[in-house]
Design an enzyme around this catalytic site. Structure first.
Site, short mmCIF file in Angstrom:
data_model
loop_
_atom_site.label_atom_id
_atom_site.label_comp_id
_atom_site.label_asym_id
_atom_site.label_seq_id
_atom_site.Cartn_x
_atom_site.Cartn_y
_atom_site.Cartn_z
CE LYS A 1 47.66 15.73 83.68
NZ LYS A 1 47.33 14.04 84.55
CG HIS B 1 55.05 17.38 74.85
ND1 HIS B 1 55.59 18.98 75.18
CD2 HIS B 1 55.09 16.65 75.85
CE1 HIS B 1 56.19 18.75 77.07
NE2 HIS B 1 55.58 17.09 77.10
#
Ligand code: GLN
Ligand code: ZN
Length: 758
Positions: free
Chosen positions: A109, A697
């Site tokens: 991020k 993931h």
């Protein structure tokens, strides 16, 4: 005079054109020329939007096919070795997304936004070399269309601050290697035109900045500002105050400094220095991070305040950040309540605001033409109307928030857990999952057809129940102990609740780029939040009716709901969080009254909301923890409260996690062995923990042996009585073919460990 400025414009396209063409290209349905064509078209369109709106400082090089930090790596020649044999677009997309032989670079991020960048991988083996092609080309492209742009660059200090060293060592050690490349780049740029403006973004300056880092600023910017005589350099920061760095920048020969006055008042304290230095101030006063219409009277007052210290001729009016973080245009919002729509402003509308604000500020109301005067009046009216609208005020909610008496649940953890263990009767190393099961094509299309009115409620509900049946049967079959219903009715863990809460709004086309071609459409909170009726009780009760085992209910917590929405700007986040917390606490209560014994309140985005500056952390932690505690305050002592968090670094926030007082927390530690768990042990954390034992993931199916090993590693740190065994996040993005064997292996691993222990 109209001096106005946009830090950067979104690039994905108002119909997500870039997304479509990129994904077709990746699927080998079109060739790269098609991508280039769409890219040129979008750049051109966005430049003209800005030009037509009367924006003076328009950017080039804010466009990117994937990410501007990745573009910067290409510009510097910072190419990790495994990609060395590739070139051009093959290289670029392999770095971003990996290919058959090569893993992609890490993505994370960008500061406290939901935009993700590709993390540069640096090593002493790198051979930096300028590649200025994209930057020069984009400038010429705009110029050919009659638009002279400022050139956007990510600054060298921020670039290194966002990087990682794969050979160990400090990224900033490489500053002396990349600065010459930036200088060379500026020299290339200087040949493009008589005078050129270059915007160098240094958002790293808003983070807690130490003296070592501060000491890099002056030598760097002395050099860069002297690289070419005909370049005006503007250094911008955003997302917070950068007063420490600004002080230093004032003593360098740069031309202008850009500050964000929306996210921090602290920047106002730098005005005097800027005035003394004679630099131009790029004043960020139109919010690039939120979707509310600018309030002209407030903004003009702010600008007048700034002009008391800084000469008016030295002020340029700007967006506070790049407009990348807001959707494109309200034009496509056809279903929104007209009142509410009138309170909003997306990127295109913000251009108009900047244009009008600069006319008002520099030339005065009298200089506006009739149409502009009308627009000004409309802005004033819309803000007044919003302020007084019954749509946003709910006396009942305000009254309730003011009179909260129960701020936390009853009973101490040490007592509660005994009661719960005896009533629930789960074994040590109890197995569960995080909530969602694979969202199959059938589930998705049933949901979307129901939304469009193509499926009756009855048929829709039957389909969802069918799916819940499948999930329950599967979990019983593999032998999981605490079950979940699978969340088929939820498109998104925040949107699902937002849709059922009053005070929440949704857009039709409010897409914001999250990473690469991926976009999200955050809902927005416009008014006081209340819950007209139970939101999950029917589904969970149905699921519970299908099994003798314990059904764990799933809710999203107040902090996550808040952090993944656009939030109203007329109330503090703390207060909005309290309102949401009360709604969730009602849901908790309804669930337990319906016979549900375990309730999980997800706080996936708890860490994300952390402020960038240390001095603001304590107050965030306070209201965030308070909100979580209120949201579960209705739980009886025997109702077990779980929470789940997605990120993995707990070291600096472990005390805060403890203060949330959840009975069980599941966390994402699968990729780091037992390292992360150690901090729980160190601080003497008492509550139960489910450290995810495999990484969801990735499509990879973990073997029994490796999960046995993983569990045994956990047992080296914490006793079995304190541990739960689960995957590290929800399974909704996985396929059943992956989930089935993975969970079977997980259960088998637990069996083996239990036998060994006995
Ligand atoms: N309960 C949610 C799920 O399983 C949690 C998702 C998340 O943590 N992001 O999908
Ligand atoms: Zn998660």
């Amino acid at each position: 005079m109209s001096k106005n400025y946009v830090i950067g414009f979104p690039r994905i396209g108002e119909q997500r054109e870039l997304k479509s063409v990129l994904e077709s290209y990746w699927a080998h349905k079109v060739d790269f020329d098609a991508v280039k064509e769409v890219a040129s078209e979008l750049k051109k369109r966005h430049w003209f939007y800005q030009k037509d709106a009367g924006i003076e400082f328009i950017s080039s090089n804010d466009f990117s096919l994937y990410d501007t930090v990745l573009d910067t790596s290409i510009m510097l020649g910072a190419i990790p070795k495994r990609f060395a044999s590739l070139k051009d677009e093959t290289l670029y997309f392999a770095m971003a997304r990996g290919d058959k032989e090569r893993v992609a670079m890490e993505m994370t991020k960008y500061f406290n936004t939901n935009y993700h960048y590709i993390v540069p991988e640096l090593s002493t083996a790198d051979n930096y070399k300028l590649n200025a092609a994209k930057i020069l080309k984009e400038y010429k492209e705009a110029k050919a269309l009659g638009i002279t742009t400022k050139i956007n660059l990510i600054g060298p200090i921020t670039y290194l601050g966002l990087s990682k060293r794969i050979d160990g060592g400090d990224c900033y050690e490489f500053l002396h290697k990349i600065l010459p490349i930036y200088e060379e780049l500026l020299q290339e740029i200087s040949k493009l035109d008589e005078t050129i403006t270059v915007q160098i973004e240094e958002p790293i300056f808003v983070k807690d900045i130490n003296t070592a880092l501060l000491s890099l600023i002056k030598p760097s910017y002395d050099r860069l500002a002297n690289a070419a005589a005909n370049i005006n350099i503007i250094v911008t920061s955003y997302f917070e105050s950068s007063h420490e760095a600004t002080k230093v920048l004032c003593n360098t020969p740069i031309w202008g400094i850009g500050l964000d006055f929306i996210s921090s008042d602290e920047n106002l304290n730098s005005l005097e220095l800027i005035q003394k230095s004679g630099k131009t101030l790029i004043a960020g006063v139109v919010d690039g991070r939120n979707i509310w219409k600018n309030d002209f009277s407030k903004t003009l007052a702010l600008l007048e305040r700034i002009a008391k210290t800084v000469d008016k001729e030295k002020i340029i009016i700007s967006s506070s950040t790049s407009l990348l973080h807001v959707p494109f245009s309200l034009e496509y919002e056809e279903k929104m309540d007209a009142n509410i729509k009138n309170w909003l402003s997306y990127a295109k509308e913000k251009l108009q605001e900047l244009s009008l604000l600069s006319k008002l500020f520099f030339d005065g109301f009298e200089a506006l033409d009739a149409q502009e005067q009308k627009e000004y009046q409309e802005n004033i009216n819309a803000n007044k109307q919003r302020e007084n609208s019954p749509l946003i005020h709910n006396e009942k909610v305000l009254h309730r928030v003011k009179n909260i008496t129960k701020f936390e649940r009853s009973g101490l953890y040490s007592e509660r857990i005994k009661l719960q263990k005896s009533l629930l009767g789960y074994e040590d190393l109890a197995t569960t999952t995080i909530g969602s099961f694979p969202q199959t094509q059938e589930v998705r299309s049933a949901r979307s057809e129901y939304k469009k009115g193509l499926l009756s409620q009855k048929v829709y509900e039957d389909e969802m129940k069918n799916y819940i049946d499948t999930c329950v049967a599967f979990q019983e079959e593999v032998g999981l102990e605490v079950l979940v219903h699978g969340e088929p009715e939820r498109n998104d863990m925040v949107e699902y609740f937002g849709e059922q809460l009053d005070g929440y709004g949704f857009s039709q086309n409010g897409w914001v780029q999250s990473y690469g071609s991926r976009c999200v459409k955050p809902p927005f909170i416009y008014g006081d939040i209340s819950r007209p009726k139970p939101m999950t009780v029917d589904w969970i009760s149905y699921a519970q009716s299908k099994t003798q085992k314990i059904m764990k209910a799933m809710l999203t917590g107040p902090v996550t709901i808040l952090n993944w929405s656009f939030v109203r700007d007329d109330k503090s986040r703390a207060e909005v969080a309290q309102q949401i917390a009360l709604a969730i606490s009602d849901e908790v209560n309804d669930l337990q009254n319906a016979g549900i014994k375990i309730i999980q309140v997800d706080e996936a985005a708890f860490k994300e909301g952390y402020p960038l500056r240390k001095e603001k952390i304590a107050s965030y932690e306070k209201w965030a923890v308070d909100a979580f505690r209120v949201s579960v305050s209705s739980a009886h002592e025997q109702t077990q409260i779980h929470t789940h968090m997605c990120y993995s670094d707990f070291n600096d926030i472990i005390k805060t996690i403890e203060a949330m007082d959840a009975d069980v927390i599941s966390i994402e530690t699968a990729r780091s062995g037992n390292k992360l768990l150690k901090i729980f042990k160190e601080v003497g954390y008492k509550q139960e923990i489910g450290p995810g034992i495999y990484d969801i993931h990735s499509p990879r199916i973990p073997s029994v042996a490796e999960m046995v090993e993983q569990i045994e590693k956990l047992l080296e740190v914490l006793p079995k009585e304190q541990l739960w065994i689960n995957p590290d996040c929800g399974l909704k993005t996985r396929k059943w073919e992956e989930v089935k064997p993975s969970l079977l292996n997980m259960i088998e691993a637990v069996k083996i460990v239990r036998e060994k222990q006995a």
